[in-house]
Design a protein around this motif. Sequence first.
Motif, PDB file in Angstrom:
ATOM      1  N   ASP A   1      -1.213   6.909  10.524  1.00 19.52           N
ATOM      2  CA  ASP A   1       0.030   7.627  10.236  1.00 19.52           C
ATOM      3  C   ASP A   1       0.666   7.096   8.953  1.00 19.52           C
ATOM      4  O   ASP A   1       0.577   5.902   8.655  1.00 19.52           O
ATOM      5  N   CYS A   2       1.317   8.001   8.227  1.00 23.85           N
ATOM      6  CA  CYS A   2       2.003   7.626   6.985  1.00 23.85           C
ATOM      7  C   CYS A   2       3.417   8.179   6.988  1.00 23.85           C
ATOM      8  O   CYS A   2       3.657   9.295   7.457  1.00 23.85           O
ATOM      9  N   ASN A   3       4.339   7.389   6.461  1.00 17.39           N
ATOM     10  CA  ASN A   3       5.681   7.883   6.175  1.00 17.39           C
ATOM     11  C   ASN A   3       5.640   8.528   4.800  1.00 17.39           C
ATOM     12  O   ASN A   3       4.846   8.140   3.943  1.00 17.39           O
ATOM     13  N   VAL A   4       6.502   9.520   4.600  1.00 17.05           N
ATOM     14  CA  VAL A   4       6.519  10.256   3.336  1.00 17.05           C
ATOM     15  C   VAL A   4       7.906  10.157   2.717  1.00 17.05           C
ATOM     16  O   VAL A   4       8.908  10.396   3.387  1.00 17.05           O
ATOM     17  N   GLN A   5       7.945   9.787   1.430  1.00 16.00           N
ATOM     18  CA  GLN A   5       9.201   9.747   0.670  1.00 16.00           C
ATOM     19  C   GLN A   5       9.068  10.688  -0.519  1.00 16.00           C
ATOM     20  O   GLN A   5       8.048  10.684  -1.200  1.00 16.00           O
ATOM     21  N   LYS A   6      10.110  11.458  -0.761  1.00 18.21           N
ATOM     22  CA  LYS A   6      10.129  12.310  -1.955  1.00 18.21           C
ATOM     23  C   LYS A   6      10.490  11.425  -3.143  1.00 18.21           C
ATOM     24  O   LYS A   6      11.371  10.595  -3.067  1.00 18.21           O
TER      25      LYS A   6
ATOM     26  N   THR B   1       0.833  -1.198   0.000  1.00 19.75           N
ATOM     27  CA  THR B   1       0.000   0.000   0.000  1.00 19.75           C
ATOM     28  C   THR B   1       0.868   1.249   0.000  1.00 19.75           C
ATOM     29  O   THR B   1       1.364   1.681   1.030  1.00 19.75           O
ATOM     30  N   ARG B   2       1.031   1.778  -1.182  1.00 23.37           N
ATOM     31  CA  ARG B   2       1.789   3.011  -1.393  1.00 23.37           C
ATOM     32  C   ARG B   2       0.914   3.917  -2.240  1.00 23.37           C
ATOM     33  O   ARG B   2       0.235   3.466  -3.160  1.00 23.37           O
ATOM     34  N   PHE B   3       0.959   5.186  -1.922  1.00 24.26           N
ATOM     35  CA  PHE B   3       0.136   6.165  -2.610  1.00 24.26           C
ATOM     36  C   PHE B   3       1.031   7.307  -3.073  1.00 24.26           C
ATOM     37  O   PHE B   3       2.049   7.588  -2.451  1.00 24.26           O
ATOM     38  N   ALA B   4       0.636   7.949  -4.163  1.00 28.40           N
ATOM     39  CA  ALA B   4       1.425   9.056  -4.710  1.00 28.40           C
ATOM     40  C   ALA B   4       0.568  10.307  -4.790  1.00 28.40           C
ATOM     41  O   ALA B   4      -0.638  10.234  -5.057  1.00 28.40           O
ATOM     42  N   VAL B   5       1.205  11.449  -4.545  1.00 29.98           N
ATOM     43  CA  VAL B   5       0.534  12.740  -4.660  1.00 29.98           C
ATOM     44  C   VAL B   5       1.537  13.763  -5.188  1.00 29.98           C
ATOM     45  O   VAL B   5       2.715  13.706  -4.863  1.00 29.98           O
ATOM     46  N   ARG B   6       1.053  14.662  -6.041  1.00 29.55           N
ATOM     47  CA  ARG B   6       1.871  15.773  -6.540  1.00 29.55           C
ATOM     48  C   ARG B   6       1.391  17.035  -5.836  1.00 29.55           C
ATOM     49  O   ARG B   6       0.217  17.376  -5.896  1.00 29.55           O
TER      50      ARG B   6
ATOM     51  N   PRO C   1       1.527   3.999   4.536  1.00 26.92           N
ATOM     52  CA  PRO C   1       0.981   3.802   5.888  1.00 26.92           C
ATOM     53  C   PRO C   1       1.984   3.057   6.766  1.00 26.92           C
ATOM     54  O   PRO C   1       2.658   2.130   6.310  1.00 26.92           O
ATOM     55  N   THR C   2       2.102   3.490   8.035  1.00 29.16           N
ATOM     56  CA  THR C   2       3.076   2.877   8.941  1.00 29.16           C
ATOM     57  C   THR C   2       2.613   1.517   9.455  1.00 29.16           C
ATOM     58  O   THR C   2       3.424   0.763   9.974  1.00 29.16           O
TER      59      THR C   2
END
Length: 178
Positions: A127-132, A86-91, A142-143
């Motif tokens: 909670d979610c971790n964020v990667q650039k 479960t990974r999500f992307a946003v611009r 999601p953690t």
Amino acid sequence: MKHIALLLLSIPALLTVRSQTTSATTGPNPQYLNNVYFCMADSLQPLEKTNGQVKNKFRYFGGGSGPSYNIEGPRSSVRIKAGADTRFAVRLSGMMDPSSLIKLYRFDAGKKNRESSMNASGKNVVDCNVQKSGADVYILIPTTKLTPGEYGFQNTMMMNGAGTTQMSYTFFAFGVDP
């Protein structure tokens, strides 16, 4: 001879342009700004874009539960398998911090709608971790594993009807199936 020299000088420039284009497109590339997408193996799936109406639930004799978000419909049309990556992307544009703008809520499904408490420190916030991942693109992870149920990402900058009784936020909803 001039043509050959010019051709030889232009080859490194062409290779440089090609390598920049390739490296920029290796990660997810969301089509629209501020929309959240589910990252599949080789593509992005848009999540259900919907409004989460702000409702106040007050019961008599001190039994009120406080404000909540309500989304019409008992379940999202976008479904993800439990246990999937479960990974999500946003611009996002500019210098915005995605961890302060995008919140993932778990919703309780009812017969006619989905509901989640607005309490950001409550059990409904994931909670979610964020990667650039590139120019203005972020990956939200999601953690914890998402259990079967209904979920929605809230973009706190996408508010509708501020200061009115019809205030709502834009949510990007999805469901997790067993």
